[in-house]
Design an enzyme around this catalytic site. Structure first.
Site, mmCIF file in Angstrom:
data_model
loop_
_atom_site.group_PDB
_atom_site.id
_atom_site.type_symbol
_atom_site.label_atom_id
_atom_site.label_comp_id
_atom_site.label_asym_id
_atom_site.label_seq_id
_atom_site.Cartn_x
_atom_site.Cartn_y
_atom_site.Cartn_z
ATOM 1 N N LYS A 83 0.857 -1.190 0.000
ATOM 2 C CA LYS A 83 0.000 0.000 0.000
ATOM 3 C C LYS A 83 0.891 1.238 0.000
ATOM 4 O O LYS A 83 1.778 1.383 0.856
ATOM 5 C CB LYS A 83 -0.839 0.005 1.277
ATOM 6 C CG LYS A 83 -2.305 -0.256 1.057
ATOM 7 C CD LYS A 83 -3.024 -0.082 2.379
ATOM 8 C CE LYS A 83 -4.504 -0.217 2.231
ATOM 9 N NZ LYS A 83 -5.194 -0.009 3.508
HETATM 10 O O1 G3P Z 1 -7.889 0.448 5.233
HETATM 11 C C1 G3P Z 1 -8.300 1.691 4.855
HETATM 12 C C2 G3P Z 1 -9.707 2.065 5.194
HETATM 13 O O2 G3P Z 1 -10.609 1.068 4.896
HETATM 14 C C3 G3P Z 1 -9.895 2.808 6.476
HETATM 15 O O3 G3P Z 1 -11.217 2.917 6.894
HETATM 16 O O4 G3P Z 1 -12.912 3.399 8.609
HETATM 17 O O5 G3P Z 1 -10.532 4.132 8.965
HETATM 18 O O6 G3P Z 1 -11.972 5.268 7.300
HETATM 19 P P1 G3P Z 1 -11.676 3.987 8.006
#
Ligand code: G3P
Length: 224
Positions: A83
């Site tokens: 990533k």
């Molecule tokens: O892994 C990246 C992403 O899915 C993060 O999600 O809930 O932290 O905005 P969130």
């Protein structure tokens, strides 16, 4: 649409793997920090456990360091995906790494131009963060729609990986739009199984069966 699980917890990942619900895993520094273990050891465990792609994020922000971290991550397992954040230095790294056949997931995508740039640089996946856009009053799913249309117009092979999923509706919308992948937190995966009518329906079936059992006992006792 493929489902990845957005988690670094091997127990939770294993639970959904046993049901063949998830096709891969995404982690990020915050998710690995939540586990508290050495992040490289934890990443190795996940890579071993999961047959599909597992995204692990670099933490460097300069080109040289990002490339070095990405090369190390890619050596952790054949299914490792690196990533890389959507920055200029990041896209330089994506270009270099994609020429070495390292699979890249460009993360923190919040606009269609960012997705287009990441694809041109050589990303395998772009990750639009729909929940975080919704949080600031922008429509995350509109971004997914735009990216999918643009990629279709130019037959771009980069896959759209819907991230920052907050609820099952995000998944329905992503699937209706034809997104390639959605990465789903374990609690949202759990919620996808349930419906109150399923619970009440099952309760009624089992209660009715109990009345039969009173008369005939356990009819499934072998041999039938
Ligand atoms: O892994 C990246 C992403 O899915 C993060 O999600 O809930 O932290 O905005 P969130």
């Amino acid at each position: 649409m493929k489902f990845f699980i957005d988690s670094a917890n091997t127990q939770l990942i294993g639970k959904f793997l046993d049901m063949n619900i998830v096709d891969g895993v995404t982690t990020n520094p915050s998710l690995l920090a939540k586990e508290g273990a050495n992040p490289i050891d934890q990443a190795k465990k996940i890579l071993k456990l999961v047959p599909g792609p597992v995204s692990i994020e670099v933490v460097a922000t300069e080109y040289d360091k990002m490339v070095n971290e990405a090369r190390s991550i890619s050596k952790l397992g054949k299914n490792a995906v690196v990533k890389i954040p959507m920055t200029k230095e990041g896209m330089h790294a994506v270009h270099t790494l994609s020429q070495e056949n390292i699979k890249i997931n460009v993360t923190l995508i919040f606009s269609a131009t960012q997705a287009l740039i990441a694809a041109k640089a050589g990303a395998t996946y772009v990750s639009p963060f729909v929940g975080r856009l919704d949080d600031i009053g922008q429509n995350g799913m509109e971004l997914v729609r735009d990216i999918l249309l643009i990629f279709k117009n130019y037959s771009i092979k980069t896959q759209t990986l819907v991230a920052s999923v907050r609820h099952p509706i995000h998944l329905i919308e992503a699937a209706k739009l034809g997104a390639d992948v959605a990465t789903v937190p374990p609690d949202v995966l759990d919620r996808m199984f349930s419906h109150p009518l399923t619970d009440s329906g099952l309760k009624k079936f089992l209660d009715d069966w109990k009345t039969l059992e009173k008369q005939y006992g356990d009819v499934f006792k072998l041999p039938i």
